[in-house]
Every structure is written in structure tokens, then in C-alpha cells.
Scaffold this motif. Structure first.
Motif, short mmCIF file in Angstrom:
data_model
loop_
_atom_site.label_atom_id
_atom_site.label_comp_id
_atom_site.label_asym_id
_atom_site.label_seq_id
_atom_site.Cartn_x
_atom_site.Cartn_y
_atom_site.Cartn_z
N SER A 148 -4.86 -3.86 16.84
CA SER A 148 -4.94 -2.49 17.21
C SER A 148 -3.75 -1.67 17.06
O SER A 148 -3.70 -0.46 16.70
N GLY A 149 -2.68 -2.47 17.86
CA GLY A 149 -1.43 -1.56 17.68
C GLY A 149 -0.84 -1.25 16.52
O GLY A 149 -0.28 -0.32 16.05
N ALA A 150 -1.05 -2.32 15.67
CA ALA A 150 -0.54 -1.95 14.14
C ALA A 150 -1.51 -1.07 13.43
O ALA A 150 -0.71 -0.27 12.82
N GLY A 151 -2.85 -0.65 13.93
CA GLY A 151 -3.49 0.24 13.27
C GLY A 151 -2.85 1.54 13.90
O GLY A 151 -2.87 2.53 12.98
N VAL A 152 -2.70 1.95 15.05
CA VAL A 152 -2.13 2.98 15.48
C VAL A 152 -0.83 3.31 14.87
O VAL A 152 -0.56 4.39 14.46
N VAL A 153 0.00 2.26 14.61
CA VAL A 153 1.36 2.38 14.02
C VAL A 153 1.34 3.00 12.56
O VAL A 153 1.81 3.88 12.19
N LEU A 154 0.54 2.38 11.96
CA LEU A 154 0.19 2.79 10.49
C LEU A 154 -0.30 4.13 10.30
O LEU A 154 0.12 4.74 9.47
N LEU A 155 -1.23 4.66 11.33
CA LEU A 155 -1.55 5.91 11.21
C LEU A 155 -0.47 6.83 11.76
O LEU A 155 -0.28 7.83 10.96
N VAL A 156 0.31 6.54 12.52
CA VAL A 156 1.61 7.42 12.66
C VAL A 156 2.49 7.53 11.58
O VAL A 156 2.88 8.59 11.24
N LEU A 172 0.87 -1.05 -0.32
CA LEU A 172 0.02 0.03 0.03
C LEU A 172 0.91 1.44 0.01
O LEU A 172 0.75 2.22 -0.74
N PHE A 173 1.73 1.25 1.02
CA PHE A 173 2.52 2.46 0.99
C PHE A 173 3.77 2.64 -0.24
O PHE A 173 3.89 3.70 -0.55
N THR A 174 4.15 1.52 -0.71
CA THR A 174 5.09 1.50 -1.92
C THR A 174 4.08 1.84 -3.16
O THR A 174 4.87 2.91 -3.78
N GLY A 175 2.88 1.61 -3.28
CA GLY A 175 2.05 2.00 -4.47
C GLY A 175 1.93 3.57 -4.23
O GLY A 175 1.89 4.35 -5.14
N LEU A 176 1.52 3.96 -3.09
CA LEU A 176 1.15 5.57 -2.81
C LEU A 176 2.17 6.55 -3.17
O LEU A 176 2.01 7.46 -3.81
N ILE A 177 3.44 5.92 -2.59
CA ILE A 177 4.70 6.70 -2.73
C ILE A 177 5.26 6.98 -4.19
O ILE A 177 5.52 7.69 -4.50
N ILE A 178 5.21 5.63 -4.75
CA ILE A 178 5.61 5.73 -6.36
C ILE A 178 4.72 6.37 -7.27
O ILE A 178 5.03 6.96 -8.30
#
Length: 277
Positions: free
Chosen positions: A231-239, A170-176
Motif C-alpha cells: 500500500s505504501g509503495a502504491g502511494v509513493v509511486l502515485l506521488v 516502467l518509469f525508464t521506458g515512459l521517460i525515454i
């Protein structure tokens, strides 16, 4: 059947991304791709219901609805008369950029999802690294198979979702997909993809240890994995997303545009319902 639907959707999005924007047909192709993509997501809840993962049931249904809204918007743009403006946010053609980002992310993710050799290789690598971290922390875990970790008599199976490949794609696609200086793109990549991968390994370590030592009683695995880890992963991804947005403000235009599409379509549906009563 699901695999065929997926590859058709991805192929259409890639084709839409490759065709130059001066050929308006790319909107129709992209819209069709999003429609086919929605079918893929609407089939996913059947799997998650079987494993009692209701978080992903709701998530996949929401993604399916989102795909339909984008499909409708792109096809509507295709049918516009020459000279009419497409849906933009600032200088960003929202639906085109969203399609390019999704195509890039899909090309990165789905080979690992659908090709057994790549799938097993990635899972095995993550399994080995999780065991190495456990040993480093003093836990006598054993890699009892290419995707199984046993500790204290309890065994955890590592699957593709445990590799964080979805978030990385997801992040790779958005960034590129963003048009920005190479230095900014590289910085955004480094603060997201490697960080996500590394933190995900420790998420897996936490689940293995919590389950092996029954930290939360008989339901330790479900609580550790489905509640705390997610839940923790969700918070980390938001940050991480916040940091990436600060580096690449161009992504804000995409997000704002997508929100406007969702809001506009929701209001249009609501107005039709009210008008028919």
C-alpha cells in the motif's frame, strides 16, 4: 514456455518500435506483440495464487485485459484505409508511443528477470544494501546467504520483486519514450528512478524488522509485506508519477489516450452485450 512467450512479445514490440511509422506494418507487428504479451500476463496469476498474493492476481489479470485492448486497437489501425487517422491524443500516436515505452521498459527489465546471472547479481546487491542499512540503524542482521537476511531468528528471502526493478523499468521506458528536451528528461529520471530505488531499500528494511520482531503477531510478514509495504509503495509511486507528469506533460496525452481506448472498447463490448439480449 512462459519465457519463450515473453521474449517473442518483447521482440515484436521492439521490431514495431524500430520500424518507421511510414510503414504501416509496424501497427500489425505491435498489435501482435501486445496479444502475445497478454498471454504472458494471463499465466502469472497461477504463480501468485500459490503464494496467496491476491493483489498481484488481480493486477496481472487487469494488465492482460489491457494488453488485449491495445492489441485490438493497433490491429484495427493497421486495417484502416489510407488517409484514415490513427488513434491519437493531442499530437501523440497513443498506441505507437505505448508500444515504444513498453519495449524500452521490457528491454531494461526482462534481462534481470530471465538471465540468472543478472538476476542473482541484482538481488545480491540489494540484499547487501539492506543489511548495511539494518546495521546502520543498529539491527544485528546477518546475510546468511546471497539472498537471505536473518534477524532475531527470523529469515527473509529477497527476490527480484524486492529490488523495485519493475517500477524502475516502467518509469525508464515512459521517460525515454517521450520526445522532450534532454534537461526535462534527465530531471524526470532523477526524481523517479533513484528515489524509487532508495525508498524500496527502506521498504525491505521495514519488512525485515517488522517480521523479525513480530510487530503484527504471527502474520507479521504477510501484514508488513502484502498490506502495509504494498500500500505504501502504491502511494509513493502515485506521488512520483504526479511529479513526473508535471515535468513531462507529454505523458498526460499518452495516459488520456490509453484511458480513451479502454473506455471506448468497454463501451463497445457493453453495447454488443446489450444488443444481443
Amino acid at each position: 514456455m512462459i519465457e519463450n512467450i515473453l521474449w517473442i512479445a518483447v521482440s515484436l514490440m521492439v521490431a514495431s518500435s524500430i520500424i518507421t511509422e511510414k510503414y504501416k506494418i509496424h501497427k500489425a507487428i505491435g498489435g501482435t506483440g501486445w496479444l502475445v504479451f497478454s498471454v504472458h500476463w494471463f499465466l502469472q496469476p497461477l504463480h501468485y495464487i500459490k503464494i496467496n498474493d491476491y493483489f498481484n492476481v488481480i493486477l496481472t489479470i487487469g494488465i492482460g485485459v489491457f494488453c488485449i485492448l491495445l492489441s485490438y486497437t493497433m490491429i484495427k489501425e493497421y486495417r484502416m484505409l489510407p488517409g484514415e487517422a490513427t488513434f491519437t491524443s493531442g499530437s501523440t500516436d497513443v498506441t505507437t508511443m505505448a508500444t515504444i515505452a513498453t519495449a524500452l521498459g521490457s528491454v531494461f527489465y526482462f534481462p534481470f528477470s530471465q538471465i540468472p546471472v543478472l538476476n542473482e547479481w541484482l538481488i545480491e546487491v540489494v540484499t547487501q544494501q539492506v543489511v548495511w542499512i539494518l546495521h546502520t540503524l543498529g539491527y544485528p542482521a546477518e546475510m546468511t546467504s546471497w539472498n537471505l537476511i536473518t534477524l532475531n531468528g527470523y529469515t527473509v528471502k529477497i527476490i527480484l520483486a524486492c529490488t523495485a526493478i519493475e517500477s524502475i523499468a516502467l518509469f525508464t521506458g515512459l521517460i525515454i519514450a517521450v520526445t522532450a528536451p534532454i534537461k526535462k528528461l534527465f530531471t524526470a529520471f532523477m526524481v523517479s528512478v533513484p528515489v524509487i530505488y532508495g525508498l524500496n531499500l527502506f521498504r525491505d528494511v521495514f519488512v525485515v524488522v517488522a517480521y523479525a520482531h513480530q510487530w503484527f503477531g504471527p502474520n507479521s510478514f504477510d501484514i508488513a509485506h502484502h498490506v502495509i509495504a504494498k500500500s505504501g509503495a502504491g502511494v509513493v509511486l502515485l506521488v512520483i508519477a504526479f511529479i513526473v507528469l508535471r515535468i513531462l506533460p507529454e505523458l498526460l496525452e499518452l495516459i488520456e489516450g490509453l484511458w480513451q481506448i479502454i473506455n471506448n472498447q468497454a463501451q463497445a463490448i457493453l453495447n454488443k452485450i446489450v444488443g444481443n439480449q
